[in-house]
Structure formats: C-alpha cells, structure tokens
Design an enzyme around this catalytic site. Structure first.
Site, PDB file in Angstrom:
ATOM      1  N   ASP A 163      27.042   9.376  26.832  1.00  0.00           N
ATOM      2  CA  ASP A 163      27.774   9.640  25.544  1.00  0.00           C
ATOM      3  C   ASP A 163      27.234  10.521  24.689  1.00  0.00           C
ATOM      4  O   ASP A 163      26.325  11.487  25.000  1.00  0.00           O
ATOM      5  CB  ASP A 163      28.000   8.337  24.684  1.00  0.00           C
ATOM      6  CG  ASP A 163      26.563   7.573  24.491  1.00  0.00           C
ATOM      7  OD1 ASP A 163      25.618   8.138  24.602  1.00  0.00           O
ATOM      8  OD2 ASP A 163      26.775   6.367  24.928  1.00  0.00           O
TER       9      ASP A 163
ATOM     10  N   GLU B  25      25.953   5.613  35.217  1.00  0.00           N
ATOM     11  CA  GLU B  25      25.517   6.029  34.305  1.00  0.00           C
ATOM     12  C   GLU B  25      23.955   6.658  33.945  1.00  0.00           C
ATOM     13  O   GLU B  25      23.017   5.800  34.370  1.00  0.00           O
ATOM     14  CB  GLU B  25      25.767   5.491  32.886  1.00  0.00           C
ATOM     15  CG  GLU B  25      25.438   6.214  31.422  1.00  0.00           C
ATOM     16  CD  GLU B  25      26.053   5.505  30.181  1.00  0.00           C
ATOM     17  OE1 GLU B  25      26.241   6.234  29.346  1.00  0.00           O
ATOM     18  OE2 GLU B  25      26.054   4.532  30.389  1.00  0.00           O
TER      19      GLU B  25
ATOM     20  N   ASP C 261      30.635   4.636  43.600  1.00  0.00           N
ATOM     21  CA  ASP C 261      30.723   5.912  42.760  1.00  0.00           C
ATOM     22  C   ASP C 261      31.967   5.817  41.977  1.00  0.00           C
ATOM     23  O   ASP C 261      32.852   6.660  42.346  1.00  0.00           O
ATOM     24  CB  ASP C 261      30.605   6.889  43.982  1.00  0.00           C
ATOM     25  CG  ASP C 261      30.304   8.137  43.152  1.00  0.00           C
ATOM     26  OD1 ASP C 261      30.221   8.406  42.067  1.00  0.00           O
ATOM     27  OD2 ASP C 261      30.549   9.424  44.020  1.00  0.00           O
TER      28      ASP C 261
ATOM     29  N   HIS D 248      29.239   8.838  35.279  1.00  0.00           N
ATOM     30  CA  HIS D 248      29.449   8.517  33.873  1.00  0.00           C
ATOM     31  C   HIS D 248      29.099   9.453  32.747  1.00  0.00           C
ATOM     32  O   HIS D 248      27.976   8.972  32.410  1.00  0.00           O
ATOM     33  CB  HIS D 248      29.530   6.934  33.733  1.00  0.00           C
ATOM     34  CG  HIS D 248      29.850   6.441  32.313  1.00  0.00           C
ATOM     35  ND1 HIS D 248      31.118   5.817  32.210  1.00  0.00           N
ATOM     36  CD2 HIS D 248      29.263   6.321  31.031  1.00  0.00           C
ATOM     37  CE1 HIS D 248      31.087   5.457  30.826  1.00  0.00           C
ATOM     38  NE2 HIS D 248      30.188   5.802  30.230  1.00  0.00           N
TER      39      HIS D 248
END
Length: 622
Positions: free
Chosen positions: A171, A574, A565, A517
């Site tokens: 993020d 992540e 995956d 991610h």
C-alpha cells in the site's frame, strides 16, 4: 772532458767537448748508425713489415672488422648484431607493457558473483520501488514516479511537509515504526560489512537508501530542538473496518495517482517508536561518521528522541490506533535496551550503557523469563538484537565493572538463542522443506527467518574475530561454521531450494511470484489515471503484474511449505520494508569469498575504556 747521459734508444750517450774530434770521426759514426738501422729493419718479421708498410686505406679496412672492448676484441659484425638484438628486445617489451596498461580488461578476472551477492543487488532495488516523494533520476525503476508530494500539508490539522520516506508494503502508508527498524538493520549491516558492500559495488547505493529514510525521520519531529512533545508516527490510513471511505486500503491506485485524504497520526506518549527512531538515527550516524556535519545532526536528533522516549512513557499503538491493526507494539522495554545500546555506540556516553545494561530494564524486556517468542528478532521485539549487539561489546571491549555482570548474562543468553536455531534442538519446529518456524506456523514467516539468519551469521563472525572457535550448548560444543550453515540453509530455502522450487525474492531465479500484492507493480503505467475503485480490476485480475518489483521478498509459504501466488492474499504475496531489510542484512553477511566483520568502526565514537575497579569486599566478620 766528457758528460754521460742516457740515449733515448737505450744506450749510453757520450757528449764530448774535446776539440780533438775530427770530421772523419763524425763521418764514421754516421755510417755506423745507418748500418745498424738497416740491420734492424731486416730483422722485423714479415707481418710487422707488411703492417708498417701498408697503405693508409688498407689499415682502416682491417681495423673496421673488429671492436676493441678494452679487455676483449670482438668482431664488429657480432658486436652490432648483439647490441641490436638487446635494443630491439627492450623496445618490444616496453611496447607490449604499454599496450597491456592502456587496454582495460587485461587484469585477472574476478570470480563470478555468488547467489547471495546476486540476490543482494536485487533486494536493494526493492527500496527504490518503495520511495515516496520526488523520485531521483537514477532510481532505475521505470514504472515509478513522484508521489505523495502533498503529504503532511494536505492534512489541515498538521500542516507541515512530510514528503519523502518509504511506503511500507503493497500500500502507500508510511509507518515510522517498521521503517525505523528497517533503517537500523541496514545501518548495522553497513557498519559491519562495508567492505563486502563495496566489493559488490553497492556501498553507495545502500548508504543512499539509509539517508533517504533518515532524512524523512528527521522531518517527523522537531529535530533542531532538545526537547519535543510529539512525533508524526504515520501518514495514510489503512483502516480495515470494512467501510467505503477512500483510504490506502479501500482504494487500489498507483501512488502517483492518489487523490484521497492522507491523514497524519501524531503520538505524544510513544516510547517504543521514539526509542526505535533514536536507534535508527544513531546507527546511521556511524554509517555517515565521515560526513561530520550530517553525522552530528543525526546524533542530535537521536538524543532528542531518546530523551522523549524516556520522559513520556507509553506505547505508540495503544488505544486501538490505526497502527495497532498493522504494527502493534507489545512493549517499549526492549526498545529501551536496543536504543540505549545504539545511543552509547553513537555517542560514547556511558549513561546510555548504564541504562542498556540495567538489570531492571532487562527484566522488563523479557530477558529472564523466556516465552514462545524468546529469541525471535523482529520489528516488534528488539531484545535478541540488543543481546547480540551488547555481546559484541563484551567480546571486543570488555568494559568490566559495573557492566560485566549483565553483559555476561546477555552473552550467555545469546549463546542459548543460537542453540535454539540449530536443527538438533526442538525449540522451534521446521517445515518438511527445512524452514524454521520462528512465528510458530503463523502467516508471513520469512521476515523472522531472515533476521535470525543475519544474527546467526554475524554472531559467527563475532566469535571468529575474537579467536573463539565456537560455543557450548549445554555439554556439547558447536563450531562457528554450524551457525553459518543454519543461515545458509534458511536463505537458500528463500532463494529457491524449497519444495515449491520457487524463489520468494521477485526477479531472482527462474521461478518467482508474479502476482505480488503491490499496487504500483500490479497497475500499468499507461497514462490512464484509475480512480479509487477503478483499480480494483487490476487487483482482482488473474494476469501477472505488468511491472516486476525486483528484489521484493514476499511474505512466504505456510507451515506446510505451500504457497499461493495470489495477489489478493497478502499473507503469501505482500513484501515489506522490514522484511527486505533483514534479507539484505543476511545476504551481505553470507556474500563474498571471505567472512569477517569490521571490528572497530562501530566503536568509532566510544572513548578508551578504563574500567572502574569493583568495590572492596566487606570486612570479614566471624
């Protein structure tokens, strides 16, 4: 009367002054001299006559055939041929030497880089991909651009610039707590292994990464002040309550396109965060010790932060704050020991050493009671790292009283922790593929594994540098090589020697995760700005990421060596700053042809130690 002299031809010379000498006598003497000369001439051998009587041209021809070297007469032709050969050989040798020096690449080639060095190059690139703020031209991540250029200023309640730093994971949130730990780890690895970084051509790169992080940390508090009352602990919001308010978790956007609110979270009682930030700046000050002004700036900031951590007690993530959902700190006592150790190394001020070695602090930090996470080094628990760091102090400086008792305790505890990592003991389970389960089967195991691998490798190097061949686990002696073997097997697992035959470092090896991610990596840089929900299609697609986030170490497999995956499952795919920092540290410790740490640089600010003698024993009483 006559006088006698010496005739130049060897006979007596009579000079007569008698007047009675007659002309006849003189005539007879002249005839006699001519006859003697004629006889002598006939007695010369034919060779001499031929030489004496030869024409001038004939004499020159004979002399030109030979060269008189004083003690030796040689043929002129032989002499000229010999001298010419010597001169030609010397000229040729000089010409060849000139060519070899002028043309690059004629030195003995270096050996091919090992896997750890190759992976190190990639692992460092992850930090380039995580940069926030104005991206440098040499960043070398083509799909990244300037982002977060209004951070801090866009929050009316804060109103100051917080541009820069690193995004934490997949993020765009900036968490100071794990980011500070990442910078401390990188600095520690540079202090110990700068020669290895330099040999790999990465010393400048890793120092630039550290400076980028340190410069941002200095922005998050009043670094010019001696006393502060707050820290900006976080930028961005990751609330997982399930609401539809646009934030860093609800939206799936490239960082360059963010247009939702990015609040700043300040803390006023955050001992754990402040002490970890102090550790990061203190460690960085040693890395940049040759840049005097910058190093002093870092030390001043660290001093201010550590004072704040001691004055305003409290956990930064208490009270159900946003950070508690992601990086909840369980205690601040371990940061006191860890931060105090780094403050001592950065300043040489023994007050910090007294604090770091205070038995009460060690007790509150959990040094004496064990527990399931004892020996697990992470962004939350720094005790194990502090124990290793202070064991180093005892091994090389041996400060003696009044520190020796707790330093000896930490040293012994470090040995026990190293024993717990070995496969012959069952303190921690292992997967069938050999991965140590430091987090007891919970998700995202690799960040803990790389930290343990780093500590094992570096402690092995400490023992060897102290001429100690190993250590005891109970009655059994183990050599230092056993620790390096443990570190290698764990890092080799991460690099592809696992049941999945998959490297968990993106871009390394033939097979690695393709659905990481990560917002920036999963969305194309195609000139289209996707809004908050518009990027969901890139989050949910089954297609591989359009951008390869080189060097990112993903969260890792489950306790059965299984791995999915899948982009939407962050427990597998992540990456994080803290995880990659541990990976970099472990890789550089294992890289290269030789082992060994820089014994002295870490003590550059520590004055010579003259231990105080212990007090005399109490008087004997019956």
């Amino acid at each position: 009367m006559s006088m006698y002299g010496r005739d130049p031809w060897g006979g007596p010379l009579e000079i007569s002054h008698a007047d009675s000498a007659t002309d006849d006598d003189r005539s007879r003497n002249l005839d006699s001299d001519r006859a003697a000369l004629s006889t002598t001439s006939r007695q010369l051998d034919e060779t001499q006559q031929s030489w004496l009587l030869a024409a001038p041209g004939d004499q020159g021809t004979k002399k030109n055939k030979y060269v008189d070297l004083g003690c030796l007469i040689v043929s002129r032709k032989l002499f000229l041929w010999t001298v010419g050969t010597i001169v030609a050989t010397a000229v040729l040798a000089g010409f060849i030497t000139l060519i070899v020096k002028a043309i690059p690449g004629h030195h003995r080639p270096r050996p091919a880089p090992d896997n750890y060095t190759l992976a190190l190059h990639k692992a460092l690139m992850f930090f380039n991909a995580q940069r926030s703020g104005p991206i440098p031209k040499h960043n070398n991540v083509s799909w990244r651009g300037n982002s977060g250029m209004r951070d801090g200023l866009s929050d009316p309640s804060y109103g100051k610039s917080l541009v820069g730093g690193y995004y934490d994971a997949g993020d765009a949130i900036k968490f100071n707590f794990p980011a500070s730990f990442a910078m401390t780890m990188l600095s520690w690895s540079v202090i110990e292994y700068s020669a290895k970084y330099e040999a790999a051509g990465e010393l400048g790169h890793v120092k630039e990464i550290i400076k980028w992080g340190a410069d941002y940390l200095l922005k998050t508090f009043n670094a010019s002040a001696d006393t502060i009352d707050r820290i900006a602990a976080q930028v961005g919001q990751g609330d997982t309550s399930g609401g539809t308010t646009p934030n860093d978790h609800y939206c799936w956007m490239r960082p360059e396109d963010m247009d939702y609110p990015r609040p700043v979270y300040e803390c006023h009682s955050c001992s754990d965060l402040a002490a970890e930030m102090a550790a990061a700046l203190a460690a960085a000050s040693i890395v940049f010790k040759d840049s005097k002004t910058y190093s002093r700036k870092l030390v001043h900031g660290a001093t201010t932060l550590f004072k704040f951590s001691r004055d305003q007690r409290g956990r930064y993530s208490s009270g159900g704050s946003d950070a508690s959902f992601f990086y909840n700190s369980t205690s601040y006592w371990d940061e006191f020991v860890w931060g105090g150790a780094w403050m001592y190394l950065a300043t040489g001020n023994s007050t910090y050493l007294k604090l770091a070695t205070h038995p009460t602090l060690a007790k509150h930090a959990g040094a004496f009671w064990g527990g399931p996470d004892y020996g697990v080094f992470s962004w939350d628990n720094k005790l194990t790292g502090a124990q290793v760091l202070l064991s180093r102090l005892r091994l090389f400086l041996s400060p003696g009283y009044p520190y020796e008792e707790i330093l000896r305790t930490f040293h012994n505890q470090t040995g026990i922790i190293m024993c717990s990592y070995l496969p012959v003991f069952t303190t921690f389970n292992r997967t069938r593929g050999g991965l140590i389960q430091l987090n007891h089967g919970r998700p995202q195991p690799l960040q803990y594994v790389v930290n343990a691998a780093f500590l094992a490798a570096i402690y092995s190097d400490y023992l060897e540098a102290a001429d100690t061949p190993g250590w005891y686990c109970g009655p059994n002696f183990f050599s230092t090589g056993v620790l390096r073997d443990f570190a290698r097997t764990q890092i080799d697992y991460i690099l592809g020697k696992n049941p999945q035959k998959m490297s968990y470092v993106v871009g390394f090896g033939a097979r690695y995760p393709k659905h990481v991610h990560h917002r920036g990596a999963s969305m194309p840089k195609n000139g289209v700005k996707y809004n908050c929900k518009g990027g969901w299609k890139w989050r949910d697609t089954k297609k591989p990421n359009p951008n390869t986030i080189v060097g990112a170490m993903v969260a890792g497999p489950d306790r059965h060596d299984g791995f999915r995956d899948v982009r939407t499952n962050y427990n597998y795919t992540e990456p994080t700053l803290a995880g990659n920092a541990g990976l970099v540290a472990a890789l550089v410790a294992l890289s290269g042809e030789s082992n060994g740490v820089d014994k002295n640089t870490i003590f550059s600010a520590v004055p010579p130690m003259f231990p105080t003698p212990p007090p005399p024993p109490a008087p004997w009483k019956p």
